[in-house]
Write a protein that holds these residues in place. Structure first.
Motif, PDB file in Angstrom:
ATOM      1  N   SER A 170     -16.222  13.256  -9.604  1.00 47.64           N
ATOM      2  CA  SER A 170     -17.204  13.927  -8.750  1.00 47.64           C
ATOM      3  C   SER A 170     -16.476  14.645  -7.620  1.00 47.64           C
ATOM      4  O   SER A 170     -15.287  14.418  -7.392  1.00 47.64           O
ATOM      5  CB  SER A 170     -18.166  12.896  -8.147  1.00 47.64           C
ATOM      6  OG  SER A 170     -17.462  12.070  -7.237  1.00 47.64           O
ATOM      7  N   LEU A 171     -17.205  15.485  -6.894  1.00 46.84           N
ATOM      8  CA  LEU A 171     -16.611  16.161  -5.743  1.00 46.84           C
ATOM      9  C   LEU A 171     -16.074  15.142  -4.748  1.00 46.84           C
ATOM     10  O   LEU A 171     -15.014  15.320  -4.154  1.00 46.84           O
ATOM     11  CB  LEU A 171     -17.655  17.039  -5.039  1.00 46.84           C
ATOM     12  CG  LEU A 171     -17.776  18.491  -5.475  1.00 46.84           C
ATOM     13  CD1 LEU A 171     -18.782  19.198  -4.584  1.00 46.84           C
ATOM     14  CD2 LEU A 171     -16.434  19.214  -5.422  1.00 46.84           C
ATOM     15  N   ASN A 172     -16.840  14.066  -4.554  1.00 46.26           N
ATOM     16  CA  ASN A 172     -16.392  13.045  -3.607  1.00 46.26           C
ATOM     17  C   ASN A 172     -15.103  12.359  -4.079  1.00 46.26           C
ATOM     18  O   ASN A 172     -14.197  12.121  -3.282  1.00 46.26           O
ATOM     19  CB  ASN A 172     -17.500  12.019  -3.355  1.00 46.26           C
ATOM     20  CG  ASN A 172     -17.206  11.144  -2.122  1.00 46.26           C
ATOM     21  OD1 ASN A 172     -16.969  11.669  -1.039  1.00 46.26           O
ATOM     22  ND2 ASN A 172     -17.184   9.834  -2.309  1.00 46.26           N
ATOM     23  N   ASP A 173     -15.025  12.077  -5.392  1.00 46.95           N
ATOM     24  CA  ASP A 173     -13.773  11.542  -5.941  1.00 46.95           C
ATOM     25  C   ASP A 173     -12.622  12.489  -5.622  1.00 46.95           C
ATOM     26  O   ASP A 173     -11.542  12.067  -5.181  1.00 46.95           O
ATOM     27  CB  ASP A 173     -13.848  11.441  -7.478  1.00 46.95           C
ATOM     28  CG  ASP A 173     -14.770  10.325  -7.951  1.00 46.95           C
ATOM     29  OD1 ASP A 173     -14.842   9.288  -7.264  1.00 46.95           O
ATOM     30  OD2 ASP A 173     -15.415  10.501  -9.010  1.00 46.95           O
ATOM     31  N   GLN A 174     -12.850  13.755  -5.872  1.00 49.34           N
ATOM     32  CA  GLN A 174     -11.783  14.743  -5.688  1.00 49.34           C
ATOM     33  C   GLN A 174     -11.390  14.846  -4.209  1.00 49.34           C
ATOM     34  O   GLN A 174     -10.207  14.910  -3.875  1.00 49.34           O
ATOM     35  CB  GLN A 174     -12.232  16.110  -6.209  1.00 49.34           C
ATOM     36  CG  GLN A 174     -12.432  16.130  -7.720  1.00 49.34           C
ATOM     37  CD  GLN A 174     -13.208  17.344  -8.191  1.00 49.34           C
ATOM     38  OE1 GLN A 174     -13.465  18.280  -7.416  1.00 49.34           O
ATOM     39  NE2 GLN A 174     -13.610  17.341  -9.461  1.00 49.34           N
ATOM     40  N   TYR A 175     -12.407  14.836  -3.358  1.00 48.96           N
ATOM     41  CA  TYR A 175     -12.102  14.886  -1.920  1.00 48.96           C
ATOM     42  C   TYR A 175     -11.272  13.676  -1.490  1.00 48.96           C
ATOM     43  O   TYR A 175     -10.268  13.794  -0.795  1.00 48.96           O
ATOM     44  CB  TYR A 175     -13.384  14.987  -1.083  1.00 48.96           C
ATOM     45  CG  TYR A 175     -13.120  14.636   0.361  1.00 48.96           C
ATOM     46  CD1 TYR A 175     -12.367  15.490   1.166  1.00 48.96           C
ATOM     47  CD2 TYR A 175     -13.544  13.418   0.901  1.00 48.96           C
ATOM     48  CE1 TYR A 175     -12.052  15.145   2.473  1.00 48.96           C
ATOM     49  CE2 TYR A 175     -13.237  13.062   2.200  1.00 48.96           C
ATOM     50  CZ  TYR A 175     -12.492  13.935   2.979  1.00 48.96           C
ATOM     51  OH  TYR A 175     -12.162  13.583   4.264  1.00 48.96           O
ATOM     52  N   LEU A 176     -11.713  12.487  -1.925  1.00 46.78           N
ATOM     53  CA  LEU A 176     -10.993  11.269  -1.521  1.00 46.78           C
ATOM     54  C   LEU A 176      -9.563  11.294  -2.049  1.00 46.78           C
ATOM     55  O   LEU A 176      -8.621  10.934  -1.331  1.00 46.78           O
ATOM     56  CB  LEU A 176     -11.734  10.022  -2.017  1.00 46.78           C
ATOM     57  CG  LEU A 176     -13.082   9.735  -1.344  1.00 46.78           C
ATOM     58  CD1 LEU A 176     -13.765   8.525  -1.981  1.00 46.78           C
ATOM     59  CD2 LEU A 176     -12.918   9.499   0.158  1.00 46.78           C
TER      60      LEU A 176
ATOM     61  N   ALA B 226      -1.673  22.972  -1.431  1.00 45.88           N
ATOM     62  CA  ALA B 226      -2.856  22.224  -1.869  1.00 45.88           C
ATOM     63  C   ALA B 226      -3.842  23.159  -2.574  1.00 45.88           C
ATOM     64  O   ALA B 226      -4.417  22.811  -3.614  1.00 45.88           O
ATOM     65  CB  ALA B 226      -3.524  21.560  -0.673  1.00 45.88           C
ATOM     66  N   GLU B 227      -3.995  24.343  -2.015  1.00 37.24           N
ATOM     67  CA  GLU B 227      -4.934  25.291  -2.603  1.00 37.24           C
ATOM     68  C   GLU B 227      -4.502  25.645  -4.033  1.00 37.24           C
ATOM     69  O   GLU B 227      -5.314  25.627  -4.968  1.00 37.24           O
ATOM     70  CB  GLU B 227      -4.993  26.546  -1.724  1.00 37.24           C
ATOM     71  CG  GLU B 227      -6.195  27.401  -2.022  1.00 37.24           C
ATOM     72  CD  GLU B 227      -6.535  28.359  -0.876  1.00 37.24           C
ATOM     73  OE1 GLU B 227      -6.005  28.185   0.248  1.00 37.24           O
ATOM     74  OE2 GLU B 227      -7.329  29.259  -1.128  1.00 37.24           O
ATOM     75  N   ASP B 228      -3.217  25.934  -4.192  1.00 33.68           N
ATOM     76  CA  ASP B 228      -2.698  26.291  -5.514  1.00 33.68           C
ATOM     77  C   ASP B 228      -2.767  25.115  -6.481  1.00 33.68           C
ATOM     78  O   ASP B 228      -3.112  25.280  -7.655  1.00 33.68           O
ATOM     79  CB  ASP B 228      -1.248  26.778  -5.401  1.00 33.68           C
ATOM     80  CG  ASP B 228      -1.152  28.076  -4.601  1.00 33.68           C
ATOM     81  OD1 ASP B 228      -2.208  28.710  -4.382  1.00 33.68           O
ATOM     82  OD2 ASP B 228      -0.030  28.436  -4.180  1.00 33.68           O
TER      83      ASP B 228
ATOM     84  N   LEU C 142     -10.399  24.404  -3.115  1.00 30.74           N
ATOM     85  CA  LEU C 142     -10.158  23.632  -1.883  1.00 30.74           C
ATOM     86  C   LEU C 142     -11.373  23.694  -0.953  1.00 30.74           C
ATOM     87  O   LEU C 142     -11.788  22.688  -0.373  1.00 30.74           O
ATOM     88  CB  LEU C 142      -8.901  24.162  -1.179  1.00 30.74           C
ATOM     89  CG  LEU C 142      -8.589  23.583   0.216  1.00 30.74           C
ATOM     90  CD1 LEU C 142      -8.479  22.068   0.189  1.00 30.74           C
ATOM     91  CD2 LEU C 142      -7.308  24.187   0.788  1.00 30.74           C
ATOM     92  N   ASP C 143     -11.953  24.886  -0.862  1.00 33.20           N
ATOM     93  CA  ASP C 143     -13.076  25.049   0.060  1.00 33.20           C
ATOM     94  C   ASP C 143     -14.258  24.139  -0.278  1.00 33.20           C
ATOM     95  O   ASP C 143     -14.935  23.642   0.617  1.00 33.20           O
ATOM     96  CB  ASP C 143     -13.508  26.518   0.079  1.00 33.20           C
ATOM     97  CG  ASP C 143     -13.901  26.934   1.472  1.00 33.20           C
ATOM     98  OD1 ASP C 143     -13.238  26.462   2.422  1.00 33.20           O
ATOM     99  OD2 ASP C 143     -14.889  27.680   1.602  1.00 33.20           O
ATOM    100  N   ALA C 144     -14.464  23.919  -1.561  1.00 37.63           N
ATOM    101  CA  ALA C 144     -15.570  23.040  -1.964  1.00 37.63           C
ATOM    102  C   ALA C 144     -15.304  21.615  -1.498  1.00 37.63           C
ATOM    103  O   ALA C 144     -16.229  20.888  -1.104  1.00 37.63           O
ATOM    104  CB  ALA C 144     -15.735  23.083  -3.478  1.00 37.63           C
TER     105      ALA C 144
ATOM    106  N   VAL D   5     -17.033  18.528   1.703  1.00 35.30           N
ATOM    107  CA  VAL D   5     -17.456  17.155   1.417  1.00 35.30           C
ATOM    108  C   VAL D   5     -17.217  16.247   2.624  1.00 35.30           C
ATOM    109  O   VAL D   5     -17.951  15.287   2.856  1.00 35.30           O
ATOM    110  CB  VAL D   5     -16.678  16.613   0.193  1.00 35.30           C
ATOM    111  CG1 VAL D   5     -17.009  15.147  -0.060  1.00 35.30           C
ATOM    112  CG2 VAL D   5     -17.002  17.448  -1.044  1.00 35.30           C
ATOM    113  N   GLU D   6     -16.206  16.570   3.407  1.00 30.75           N
ATOM    114  CA  GLU D   6     -15.825  15.661   4.492  1.00 30.75           C
ATOM    115  C   GLU D   6     -16.923  15.565   5.548  1.00 30.75           C
ATOM    116  O   GLU D   6     -17.439  16.570   6.029  1.00 30.75           O
ATOM    117  CB  GLU D   6     -14.510  16.121   5.147  1.00 30.75           C
ATOM    118  CG  GLU D   6     -14.093  15.177   6.268  1.00 30.75           C
ATOM    119  CD  GLU D   6     -12.698  15.428   6.815  1.00 30.75           C
ATOM    120  OE1 GLU D   6     -12.017  16.370   6.347  1.00 30.75           O
ATOM    121  OE2 GLU D   6     -12.302  14.670   7.716  1.00 30.75           O
TER     122      GLU D   6
END
Ligand code: BZD
Length: 830
Positions: A47-53, A108-110, A119-121, A125-126
């Motif tokens: 999920s987006l949250n998984d990816q953010y964490l 990180a973006e790449d 990255l922007d997505a 989430v934060e």
């Protein structure tokens, strides 16, 4: 600290060998490892949250090696450090700041791109940690950023509130507060140490006894205890390899406490008492200027300073450390009076626990603290009822009495026979009830006392703490506030940052004085055009943000006029509202030709303390006016109002770079400094403002031609108040003002309901404690000058560029330099 089981010679025993290499491939590998083994999901099912964490933990991994290395270096030398004691840290989002500090943004973006992620997505989430109310908490966050960037030894201490500042929403224009459950998705930036428990005691009574050496001693027989649990946060310097620590405390029930109750057979009561203990770090009090004197708040204050002092002495110093050396190792900076209970706590540790003589302990304590005052409002000066102190902290109350005795002896010696002065200066006040004046206690025990802008420090000396300044003139100093250029320019305004860096190089980010090299470009037509393009791009960005976040559709091509800060009468959002209503009223009544009015969008952002009635009425009126004005075709294309709910650090970072005009309109002598004013100037907005707080210094630096000054200055305010202020005089004699107030009072904005505007109008006409009506005409005239000047875009742009070029002084790096030189005397460079 704690021992390791590996031989010290083992390469891993000292910490990680190095952080992973700065390459896209390495980053992808670390990220996928965090996702798979940290979150336990494959990329395809994450999920987006998984990816953010996973992303946050990846970046944190890069910081960790530097953090351990910084700590190792600091352990090996014994130089003095700063312990910043603050009940609030308004940090804002962490991800971008950590990426910038490690110079990993592009990588990180790449890397994420290679994984099919934007990255922007993930940034979105934060959830920002809102562990502060406003300026004071945000200042603490800027300061720890600057200390890390300067490589100065600093540890921030505070509270890990489970709920930060409330989330604001509007229902029918009225503020509704929603709990800020910021931890609900997990916080990847914190490192918990549940095993690091610090015992903290409350209540009970004291007993006298004679020790083996025959000395009179005092024992505090505690009533109840809680445990402080350590949470660490990394505070990275800007691309300098330094990572400092922010240490926040969470309260937990002691096991002994539970056991007693279990043994008594009451399970339900055991669970309830656990909740009782854990309440201490449950919620941030949302009052930013009128402390309510709540018992839980005093518990919070004592809890976090007791943990912090204990932690510093027992956990950061060598085991053979002699407490007599404390002044060589630490200076505790008291961020307002909230941590001032640390003073009697240190005395208690030294006298009761370490067995020092009172005079020796007092000599040490007086070297270990410095106090920053952040207010001029008398009602904001904290006092605690003696009865509450006696019940909650009986030993501390005794210590405060004894400190006061010694202090009042000093006063009597300096001013024989002046008992009135003795009463004024006493740490214990009598009215309306016997209570401890925390600002007096702080001033008595501190090495230095500082205000946060020149005018504020002057008023502290001349008025609020005048008796103390007479007794100890050298104790008082000024340190003008600052803001971190990393977050509030480099991160918040990437377009401007690029333009600046392309023009003068990248050095400005860590040395903001270099902005003065931009000065010559104010005369460069090509540069001005690029500068305008930056503003335009930032306006497009905020338009997208407000559309997505609030469903607000900003009109295009307007002057963007922004007033964002806590809602308080002294800040005078009411005056801003009167300005808008005057323009609106002028147009709809035909007195003002709409074609002569500069198209303007006014954006408000403000939270009101939940119990602050007038502030909440003002919010309601602003929202009501916005609804009516935005829907009225007669002013379409001329006037627009936006009041996005829940103004916070994240929104500030988007909004401030887009602003043309910065509203800093407090009554002179009331705003200690302001820091939003600095953020706007650094992002190329022009200020309309009174001679108050740091506005005074901003105007002096950017120049009168590039600042719209209005209103009475502080001596004029004092004089008018002494003469007797009658707001009705202004209402009666100023036609536009009367008409605007009448329009509000008529219920025009409140669906015909006159009562709904009654409190606001009634107060303005009969009380107006902050003299809005007295400054009204001057404000309107200044706004007319704004319109005329804005019509000349070349001139306006020159002024905006000069605001940027001349505001380097307002870097919090400079504030830290001043604290170091005037107060702390610590070494920089790790
Ligand atoms: O501190 C603010 C002042 O009002 C500003 O003028 C100044 O710029 C900043 C930083 O120095 N004060 C606060 O923000 N105060 C509080 O937030 C606060 C919080 C709890 C209790 C009392 C005050």
């Amino acid at each position: 600290e704690r021992g390791a089981s590996l031989e010290p010679s083992h390469p891993l025993a000292r910490g990680p060998v190095a952080s992973p290499p700065h390459s896209v491939d390495a980053f992808v590998k670390e990220f996928l490892r965090e996702l798979n083994y940290g979150q336990g999901v494959p990329l395809s099912r994450s999920s987006l949250n998984d990816q953010y964490l996973a992303l946050a933990r990846t970046v944190r991994g890069y910081l960790t090696a530097r953090w351990l290395e910084t700590a190792r270096k600091r352990r090996s030398h014994t130089e003095r450090a700063v312990g910043y004691l603050s009940a609030e840290y308004l940090l804002g989002r962490q991800l971008d700041n950590a990426l910038l500090a490690t110079d990993l943004t592009q990588i990180a973006e790449d890397a994420l791109h290679a994984c099919g992620i934007e990255l922007d997505a993930l940034r979105q989430v934060e959830v920002e940690p809102g562990l502060g109310n406003g300026g004071l908490g945000r200042l603490a966050a800027c300061f720890i950023d600057s200390m890390a960037t300067m490589g100065a030894p600093c540890i921030g201490y505070g509270l890990r509130y489970e709920y930060g500042i409330f989330k604001q929403t509007f229902v029918d224009g009225r503020q509704i507060e929603i709990p800020d459950n910021w931890l609900s998705m997990g916080d990847p930036w914190e490192i918990a140490h549940p095993e690091m428990e610090v015992p903290v005691h409350f209540g009970g009574h004291t007993e006298r006894y004679v020790d083996e050496a025959g000395r009179d001693r005092v024992k505090w027989i505690h009533g109840w205890d809680v445990l402080g649990i350590r949470y660490n946060y990394m505070v990275p310097g800007y691309q300098n390899g330094v990572v400092n620590t922010l240490r926040l405390w969470r309260a937990r029930a002691t096991r002994a406490f539970d056991l007693d109750i279990f043994n008594a057979g009451d399970y339900a009561q055991a669970v309830r008492s656990q909740t009782f203990a854990e309440n201490i770090s449950k919620v941030l009090y949302p009052e930013d200027s009128t402390p309510q004197g709540k018992e839980l708040r005093l518990q919070q204050q004592y809890f976090f300073v007791a943990c912090s002092l204990y932690d510093f002495i027992k956990h950061t110093q060598p085991t053979d450390f002699d407490v007599r050396d404390l002044p060589e190792r630490i200076i505790f900076q008291l961020n307002d009076t909230h941590p001032v209970i640390a003073i009697p706590e240190l005395m208690r540790l030294l006298v009761d626990d370490y067995g020092l003589e009172w005079e020796d302990a007092w000599g040490i304590t007086r070297q270990c603290f410095a106090y920053t005052c952040h207010t001029l409002l008398p009602e904001a000066l904290e006092v605690w009822p003696v009865s509450l102190m006696e019940r909650l902290l009986p030993r501390h109350m005794e210590i405060i009495y004894r400190i006061n005795e010694g202090f009042l002896d000093e006063v009597r010696e300096a001013y024989p026979g002046d008992e009135l002065r003795v009463r004024r200066m006493s740490i214990i006040g009598d009215h309306p009830e016997r209570s401890v004046r925390m600002a007096h206690l702080a001033t008595v025990a501190s090495v230095k006392v500082n205000g946060v802008a020149e005018l504020h420090s002057q008023l502290l000396r001349d008025k609020v703490l005048n008796d103390f300044a007479e007794l100890w003139p050298d104790k008082f100093t000024n340190v003008t506030n600052g803001v971190t250029p990393r977050r509030f320019v480099r991160q918040a305004n990437p377009y401007l940052s690029k333009l600046i860096t392309d023009t003068i190089g990248v050095g400005w980010v860590a040395n903001l004085d270099r902005l003065e090299e931009l000065e010559v470009y104010a005369e460069d037509e090509d540069f001005r055009e690029k500068f305008r393009a930056v503003k335009a791009a930032n306006k497009e960005r905020i338009t997208r943000v407000l559309q997505r976040r609030d469903g607000i559709a900003l009109p295009e091509g307007h002057l963007l006029d922004v007033m964002v800060k806590r809602l308080h009468e002294y800040k005078r959002q009411s005056l801003k509202l009167l300005h808008i209503v005057t323009l609106y009223d002028g147009i709809i009544s035909g007195r003002l030709d709409p074609a002569s009015v500069t198209p303007r969008t006014v954006v408000f952002g403000a939270k009101a303390a939940p119990g602050y009635r007038m502030a909440k009425e003002t919010i309601y009126l602003i929202n009501s006016a916005a609804t009516v004005i935005n829907a009225d075709p007669r002013v379409e294309g001329r006037l627009f109002m936006a009041f996005p709910a829940n103004y916070n650090v994240t929104l500030a970072e988007r909004l401030i770079p887009a602003a043309d005009l910065s509203e800093q309109i407090s009554l002179a002598g009331k705003e200690a400094s302001g820091t939003g004013n600095m953020k706007f100037a650094l992002n190329g907005a022009l200020t309309i403002g009174t001679d108050d707080g740091a506005n005074v210094e901003i105007r002096r630096l950017v120049g009168d031609d590039n600042f719209f000054l209005f209103g009475m200055d502080e001596p004029q305010v004092a004089e008018l108040q002494a003469r007797g202020y009658r707001p009705a005089d202004y209402y009666e004699t100023n036609e536009n003002l009367r008409s605007a107030i009448n329009l509000i009072a008529s219920g025009h904005f409140t669906g015909g309901d006159r009562d709904a505007a009654g409190l606001f109008v009634g107060d303005l006409l009969s009380n107006d404690a902050f003299l809005a009506l007295a400054d009204y005409q001057s404000y309107m005239d200044a706004q007319a000058r704004v319109e005329a000047y804005y019509a000349d875009q070349e001139a306006w742009t020159k002024s905006a560029i000069l605001n940027v070029a001349r505001s380097g002084y307002f870097s919090s790096d400079r504030s830290m330099r001043d604290y170091i030189d005037r107060i702390w005397h610590v070494k920089t460079g790790v």
